[in-house]
Write a protein that holds these residues in place. Structure first.
Motif, PDB file in Angstrom:
ATOM      1  N   HIS A 168       0.693  -1.779  -0.614  1.00 55.02           N
ATOM      2  CA  HIS A 168      -0.089   0.151   0.527  1.00 55.02           C
ATOM      3  C   HIS A 168       1.156   0.917  -0.150  1.00 55.02           C
TER       4      HIS A 168
ATOM      5  N   HIS B 163       3.752   6.752   5.790  1.00 53.25           N
ATOM      6  CA  HIS B 163       2.687   7.529   6.155  1.00 53.25           C
ATOM      7  C   HIS B 163       1.519   6.519   6.919  1.00 53.25           C
ATOM      8  N   ASP B 164       2.261   5.350   7.422  1.00 50.08           N
ATOM      9  CA  ASP B 164       0.825   4.772   7.923  1.00 50.08           C
ATOM     10  C   ASP B 164       1.612   3.946   8.974  1.00 50.08           C
TER      11      ASP B 164
ATOM     12  N   ASP C  56      -3.073   8.599  -0.734  1.00 50.80           N
ATOM     13  CA  ASP C  56      -3.351   7.454   0.179  1.00 50.80           C
ATOM     14  C   ASP C  56      -5.538   7.249  -0.123  1.00 50.80           C
TER      15      ASP C  56
HETATM   16 NI    NI Z   1      -2.388   4.633   3.810  1.00 48.04          NI
END
Ligand code: NI
Ligand code: ADP
Length: 271
Positions: free
Chosen positions: A75, A110-111, A175
């Motif tokens: 992802h 980002h995660d 995203d």
């Molecule tokens: Ni994400």
């Protein structure tokens, strides 16, 4: 991770050739994107890339490695690719205002500090900050990356919309684009399965979500499309992302329409 060989090279090419002057000469850098020499290294899985990107990928792999809820390294990889694509599609004057290296790095990480992913959020934040400092980002750039990744999620923007810098808008758009389209469909089904959610129940109406805690209460997978995914195309920041989003949104609508028709058997016409 199942990413194609050499696929990071496109991303790596967007870093401008380095023009930086060595620190030991005492000269200052003029271009934030050229601070780290893009020495090329090869990863068995990802092909050739800038050495600093490889370090970022390894960091992200360590933190997202075994996630099965839609926040895995693949992802993050897709979000990076989408962010770079959005920049490519932007008018040149706008793209010139973008810090590509910051966007690329923010998209990768980002995660990592997401409470759904990190076991100890505070400790992971400390670790991430220290790591970013080793990549030669300025303090202001590290702060910007942190601001972006802590304020960009759908759930953080339900009650009111948090304004983001252009760099942040790109990462947020990327995203969101990965949550819609056929990959969005696949991720929603996967998430529902991982959390033991009901696939569909025509008797349960989609909710209008008022805050983050309501968003986290279990619902049905098909309702998730109405509660979140169908809204995302209208929440995109950049024209470039809207171009991609329109197409993905149509595919997602077509999936849900077909799903409901098959559920009712109304796809079968009398011969
Ligand atoms: Ni994400
Ligand atoms: P955000 O980062 O905006 O908080 P999430 O972490 O909630 O987003 O979502 C990650 C992925 O899981 C997305 O693709 C999203 O659509 C999917 N997802 C989240 N909640 C659900 C749900 N209740 N049912 C199905 N899919 C979900």
């Amino acid at each position: 991770m199942n990413v194609r060989q050499g696929s990071l090279e496109d991303g790596a090419r967007t870093t401008r050739p380095h023009e930086h002057v060595h620190k030991d000469t005492g000269s200052t850098h003029t271009d934030t994107q050229s601070r780290v020499p893009p020495s090329r290294v090869r990863s068995r899985k990802l092909g050739y890339m800038d050495a600093y990107i490889k370090r970022v990928v390894l960091f992200v792999q360590q933190h997202l490695g075994d996630d099965r809820t839609g926040h895995d390294v693949a992802h993050a990889y897709r979000v990076v690719q989408l962010a770079l694509r959005i920049i490519e599609l932007m008018p040149e004057v706008e793209a010139a205002r973008v810090n590509r290296r910051l966007v690329q790095c923010a998209a990768w990480v980002h995660d990592v500090i997401d409470p759904k992913v990190a076991v100890d959020v505070q400790a992971t934040e400390t670790e991430l900050r220290a790591f970013l400092e080793t990549l030669d980002f300025t303090e202001a750039e590290v702060d910007e990356i942190f601001f972006i990744i802590t304020h960009m999620s759908f759930s953080k923007n339900i009650e009111s919309r948090v304004p983001l810098s252009l760099n942040g808008q790109i990462v947020q758009d990327a995203d969101r684009l990965d949550a819609i389209g056929v990959i969005g469909v696949a991720r929603a089904l996967y998430y529902g399965g991982a959390h033991g959610d009901v696939l569909y129940d025509p008797a349960v109406a989609p909710r209008v979500l008022a805050d983050e805690s309501e968003y986290r209460e279990p619902g049905t997978v098909i309702n998730h499309f109405y509660e979140k995914l169908f809204q995302l195309k209208d929440l995109l920041n950049t024209d470039a992302a809207r171009q991609i989003g329109e197409k993905r949104d149509l595919k997602m609508h077509s999936f849900v329409d077909d799903f409901r028709a098959e559920w009712e058997g109304s796809d079968v016409t009398d011969a």
